[in-house]
Enzyme design. Sequence first.
Site, PDB file in Angstrom:
ATOM      1  N   ARG A 242       2.049   3.093  88.769  1.00  0.00           N
ATOM      2  CA  ARG A 242       1.623   3.658  87.388  1.00  0.00           C
ATOM      3  C   ARG A 242       0.750   2.752  86.729  1.00  0.00           C
ATOM      4  O   ARG A 242       0.490   1.754  86.583  1.00  0.00           O
ATOM      5  CB  ARG A 242       2.732   3.800  86.342  1.00  0.00           C
ATOM      6  CG  ARG A 242       3.662   4.676  87.018  1.00  0.00           C
ATOM      7  CD  ARG A 242       3.439   6.207  86.579  1.00  0.00           C
ATOM      8  NE  ARG A 242       4.438   7.342  87.124  1.00  0.00           N
ATOM      9  CZ  ARG A 242       4.459   7.774  88.446  1.00  0.00           C
ATOM     10  NH1 ARG A 242       3.542   7.440  89.330  1.00  0.00           N
ATOM     11  NH2 ARG A 242       5.365   8.679  88.568  1.00  0.00           N
ATOM     12  N   GLU A 271      -5.038   9.677  82.448  1.00  0.00           N
ATOM     13  CA  GLU A 271      -5.415  10.832  83.852  1.00  0.00           C
ATOM     14  C   GLU A 271      -5.355  12.247  83.399  1.00  0.00           C
ATOM     15  O   GLU A 271      -4.348  12.455  82.491  1.00  0.00           O
ATOM     16  CB  GLU A 271      -4.255  10.452  84.956  1.00  0.00           C
ATOM     17  CG  GLU A 271      -4.345   9.176  85.194  1.00  0.00           C
ATOM     18  CD  GLU A 271      -3.178   9.065  86.583  1.00  0.00           C
ATOM     19  OE1 GLU A 271      -3.202   7.854  87.203  1.00  0.00           O
ATOM     20  OE2 GLU A 271      -2.160   9.715  86.683  1.00  0.00           O
ATOM     21  N   HIS A 290      -5.212   9.680  91.988  1.00  0.00           N
ATOM     22  CA  HIS A 290      -3.736   9.753  92.029  1.00  0.00           C
ATOM     23  C   HIS A 290      -3.498  10.803  93.047  1.00  0.00           C
ATOM     24  O   HIS A 290      -2.865  11.678  92.884  1.00  0.00           O
ATOM     25  CB  HIS A 290      -3.083  10.194  90.399  1.00  0.00           C
ATOM     26  CG  HIS A 290      -1.745   9.732  90.298  1.00  0.00           C
ATOM     27  ND1 HIS A 290      -1.117   9.681  89.057  1.00  0.00           N
ATOM     28  CD2 HIS A 290      -0.757   9.953  91.219  1.00  0.00           C
ATOM     29  CE1 HIS A 290      -0.013   9.574  89.329  1.00  0.00           C
ATOM     30  NE2 HIS A 290       0.325   9.677  90.353  1.00  0.00           N
TER      31      HIS A 290
END
Length: 323
Positions: A242, A271, A290
């Site tokens: 994360r 994000e 991601h």
Amino acid sequence: MKIVILDAETLTINNDIDFSIFDLYGDVTIYPFTKDEEVAERIKDADIVLCNKSPMNRENLCQAKKLKYIGLFATGYNNVDLEYTRENNITVCNAGSYSTEAVTQHVFALILHYYNTISTYDSFVKEEGWIHTNKFSPFMEMKELYGKTIGIIGYGAIGKKVAQVANAFGMNVLAYSRSVLKEDNTIKGLEERVQFVEVDTLLGNSDIVTMHCPLNKDSEKMCDKAFFEKMKNDSLFINTSRGGVVNEVDLLEALNNNIIRWAALDVIDREPMTSDCQLLKAKNIVITPHVAWAPLETRTRLIKIVSENLKKWLAGTPINVIE
């Protein structure tokens, strides 16, 4: 049952994922994407919400008086206000271990990007460098993984799989895990050979440090200036967990001031990335958006797990519940 899927677009490319499996359980409304300010309105009449990263905070949940179940298309659950869900008897289930193989694969893709310099060689050849040299092997700096030490922070399913692959490369493996008893600090004879150590020992002895811990109060911004200063100055830092575990300004300074040599990230603090992201100014960094979890096989497995979670909850035998 009224079922609302808030962010289907985060799970599919060109409709390669079929959400019709959820029609078995109720009346399904699918939104490709939901802005944060739209969440409360879209879930206010829902019995069940299925989402990936949409914020399930108190403000959004308080108007959803019928809501009894939140199913996450993810392992992480930091987007859910668990205090509120506990107070209001809302069951929250995540999808653990669906992406273990994919994330592990991505970790080693990032490692090999640096250690084998594939993209640099590819550019060299396509720019006719190999044509205009008298060397049959015009090599650049490369490193072997064999004999190197990888430090794994967080030893859940993904951390364990990373250790197994590292063993296959002949690497030494250090790991930090609060759940491992100190007197049993070495596991041998199973799939992996790992020495469990304190974080400072891991940082000071690892050629590669890779993050695999959940984001919580203990891990938030743990990768800060002091953290990077304890690492070897020729080491590689990897984060596929994360973004919130990293202080991005401190990482920028560590890279630009040669405190560490390289970094490779699949996750960042905000994000999608914003135009003022400090990491865009860093040298020797690779960032992927991601996507470590995103192979088709992985996403298909994820949908099946979320469906099974819902099926079990409806049957009164819930699984993968976040307590």
